[in-house]
Design an enzyme around this catalytic site. Structure first.
Site, short mmCIF file in Angstrom:
data_model
loop_
_atom_site.label_atom_id
_atom_site.label_comp_id
_atom_site.label_asym_id
_atom_site.label_seq_id
_atom_site.Cartn_x
_atom_site.Cartn_y
_atom_site.Cartn_z
N GLU A 397 1.02 -1.21 0.07
CA GLU A 397 -0.06 0.07 0.11
C GLU A 397 0.68 1.39 0.21
O GLU A 397 0.27 2.38 -0.43
CB GLU A 397 -0.95 -0.10 1.26
CG GLU A 397 -2.07 -0.95 1.08
CD GLU A 397 -1.86 -2.27 1.48
OE1 GLU A 397 -2.72 -3.33 1.33
OE2 GLU A 397 -0.63 -2.66 1.83
N HIS A 464 -10.71 -5.92 9.67
CA HIS A 464 -11.47 -5.64 8.52
C HIS A 464 -12.60 -4.90 8.72
O HIS A 464 -13.35 -4.96 8.00
CB HIS A 464 -12.02 -7.07 8.05
CG HIS A 464 -10.80 -7.96 7.29
ND1 HIS A 464 -9.79 -8.61 8.25
CD2 HIS A 464 -10.14 -8.02 6.12
CE1 HIS A 464 -9.06 -9.32 7.43
NE2 HIS A 464 -9.22 -8.80 6.03
#
Length: 658
Positions: A397, A464
């Site tokens: 990322e 998540h």
């Protein structure tokens, strides 16, 4: 030191010497100014000039170079006026950062130079983005990015090399191996024999060069550039050199063995090349002295210009106005045709229409291409727009965010999908230190949207399920959007893509397939920073965003006697304080409803703003309702207890009775 001129003319050989001489003489002047206290800090590149000069001379003016703070030769070879450099180093307005950042922490599009940030690693990813834009343009340009041997230990180095290899980007990764990272010697920095060996693992061709030999540098870069133009691919270049001064002047060199200093002094890139030119009757002592006098005169004249420039007079507006690039919002109205679609469909529709509208828009993310993304939002996009613009990324990322910045620098828009908002932590540094600060620092905006699928309620556990908007709402330079309805999601996403500033766009996963609404089929926009009044009432103000808007609506539906203003913020930065204050002044009571944990969330700032601006209108304390101050649990019973949904109604009724 052995020099091979190959096919270079005498003029080219002398030109390289003049380019070497100029940064050396500026450095010598700067060391005097440091001792006189006229410059506060200096990172010396004495002994390393051949790398900067050789690479810059071999590239075209239109090709981007990303230097570090020991690469003065890049700036002088690109012929930046010296008075501007002196102004930059003195922190004056005629520099490149208006006194906001130091030494070489700046860039300039006028000279295609992109400067570093102190975190070092992200600039390698920026080079990937610049090179990707050039590859998409098919313009045969090459990008060169500098780093030191110390920064090769950073994760960004490895991520950037991997991306460049996978996408075959024309990037020259330049490692200046100068012996020390501040005081840490190379044997404590890496274990392999040569840093060039690291290219092998990424399938990148790599070379070891004498960084003190200007002809070896220049000739090799020229040959490599031709090969990269014919067949785009990255190369890793390790230049063996030495830092003859301290990390910066205040640190000194006491930690360096004297014998090592003496050895490298004999390999001085300027003196050795001068001796070669004189021995081969290409240069004379008289011409050398004449050039030195001319350069010293240029230095003194430009220094006088910078010295005469007044010191910066700070103003609040001057500082605040430069945090964001100005954005003249243009409203695109839609027609009457609507379709009842889900929240997730509205996101997809906005992306698709924006991709058609902006041919320079690139999507990047894990599994977003043929697979269509974790939530299938971009399914079919590869067929419509091609692999060049819909790009699967490796799991890295940080470098992907930096690549997005590079695309922006080179004329592209980009959207980065974080597969889950939780994963943004591994891309946090370039978002808050690179994207957010670039326009304020040197006037370069980041035309980047980061999509953030977020939120709990799906039993996805601690990694998540976060809704982490507060990580970014407190960072100047970022915009944060958080829609609750399909109509808003599409219009706000379109506007976020139009906006030239970095935007964090939060999409609550629980809403993706559960919320339907009539949404115009046409392209349209909604302004950022404008809240929506979902319900009107006079008893209390409820401020919410994302899933909590729907939870509040459910509570009000179960309690129809409660007359409430329900404000859907829609955008968290910029924040619509006007709508908030107007409602609070009408109702006198306010409850702020967020899914994020309580302490440090944006509800705390909104509460403080209300207390500061509406205190005399309040009939009760401002109340905040939020999730428990714990990580998000997995099991449904624990998650239900964690979330504020079961507590909101009780606190709402308590506040109404106050």
């Amino acid at each position: 030191m052995i020099f091979y001129r190959q096919n270079l003319s005498d003029y080219q050989l002398l030109d390289l010497y003049k380019k070497l001489l100029k940064p050396r003489l500026i450095e010598e002047k700067m060391l005097i100014l440091i001792r006189q206290g006229k410059v506060s800090k200096w990172f010396s590149g004495i002994g390393q000039e051949a790398i900067s000069v050789g690479i810059t001379a071999a590239l075209n003016q239109s090709e981007y170079i990303l230097p570090m703070h020991r690469n003065l030769g890049v700036f002088t070879t690109r012929e930046i006026p010296l008075h501007r450099l002196f102004s930059q180093w003195q922190g004056k307005a005629n520099g490149f950062t208006k006194g906001r950042d130091r030494s070489f922490h700046f860039g300039t599009q006028d000279y295609n130079i992109i400067g570093m940030i102190s975190h070092l690693g992200p600039q390698l990813g920026i080079a990937d983005g610049i090179a990707l834009a050039d590859k998409l343009k098919q313009n045969n340009k090459v990008t060169a990015v500098f780093t030191g041997e110390g920064a090769t230990s950073e994760g960004d180095f490895h991520e950037a090399l991997n991306i460049a290899a996978v996408w075959q980007l024309p990037v020259m990764f330049v490692i200046e191996n100068n012996g020390y990272g501040l005081s840490t010697p190379t044997n404590e920095q890496y274990y392999c024999e040569n840093l060039a060996d690291k290219g092998i693992g990424y399938g990148i061709e790599s070379y070891i060069l004498d960084g003190n030999n200007i002809l070896e540098v220049y000739n090799k870069i020229q040959r490599l550039k031709e090969e990269m133009q014919e067949n785009p691919h990255p190369v890793l270049l390790e230049f063996k050199t030495f830092r003859m001064r301290g990390h910066e002047e205040a640190s000194g060199t006491k930690y360096v063995p004297d014998e090592l200093m003496k050895q490298w002094a004999l390999r001085d890139p300027v003196n050795n090349y001068k001796d070669y030119l004189i021995e081969n009757k290409i240069l004379t002592e008289e011409i050398d002295q004449q050039w030195k006098e001319e350069i010293r005169k240029e230095i003194d004249e430009n220094l006088a210009v910078a010295n005469a420039e007044p010191e910066i007079v700070p103003t609040y507006n001057g500082e605040l106005d430069d945090v964001y690039k100005p954005f003249d919002y243009e409203e695109y109205s839609h027609g009457e045709e609507v379709k009842n679609i889900r929240f997730i469909d509205a996101i997809r529709n906005g992306l698709e229409q924006s991709m058609w509208r902006h041919r320079n828009l690139v999507l990047m993310g894990q599994d977003i291409a043929e697979y269509g993304g974790a939530f299938k939002i971009t399914e079919g996009f590869v067929d419509a727009f091609g692999k060049g613009r819909v790009r699967n990324t490796p799991i890295c990322e940080s470098a992907v965010v930096s690549t997005a910045m590079g695309l922006s620098i080179n004329g592209y828009k980009s959207i980065v999908e974080m597969q889950f908002a939780d994963f943004v932590s591994t891309g946090f540094n370039p978002i808050v230190n690179l994207l957010a600060k670039s326009h304020y620092r040197w006037g370069e905006n980041a035309d980047v949207v980061v999509r953030m699928p977020c939120g709990a309620g799906t039993q996805a556990g601690p990694f998540h399920s976060q809704t982490n908007e507060a990580w970014f709402t407190k960072t100047p330079g970022l915009k944060v959007v958080y829609p609750a309805f399909p109509y808003d999601a599409k219009g706000l996403l379109n506007t976020s893509i139009l906006d030239p500033n970095p935007v964090l766009f939060f999409e609550h996963k629980l809403l993706y397939r559960s919320i339907y609404q009539d949404v115009p089929t046409d392209y349209y926009t909604i302004p950022l920073g404008k809240a929506a009044l979902v319900k009107e009432g006079k008893a209390i103000t409820i401020i919410a965003f994302g899933a909590t808007v729907h939870w509040a609506l459910d509570t009000l539906a179960q309690n129809p006697e409660i007359e409430a203003d329900l404000i859907d913020l829609r955008t968290l930065q910029p924040l619509d304080t006007e709508t908030i204050f107007e409602s609070v002044k009408k109702t006198g009571k306010v409850i702020i409803y967020q899914e994020d944990t309580l302490f440090g969330g944006i509800a705390s700032d909104i509460s403080a703003l209300i207390m500061e601006n509406c205190f005399e209108y309040l009939d009760a304390p401002v109340r905040r309702v939020a999730s428990l101050d714990s990580p998000i649990p997995f099991t449904k019973a624990l998650e239900d207890q964690f979330l504020p949904r079961n507590r909101f109604e009780t606190i709402l009724k308590e506040l109404l009775q106050y």
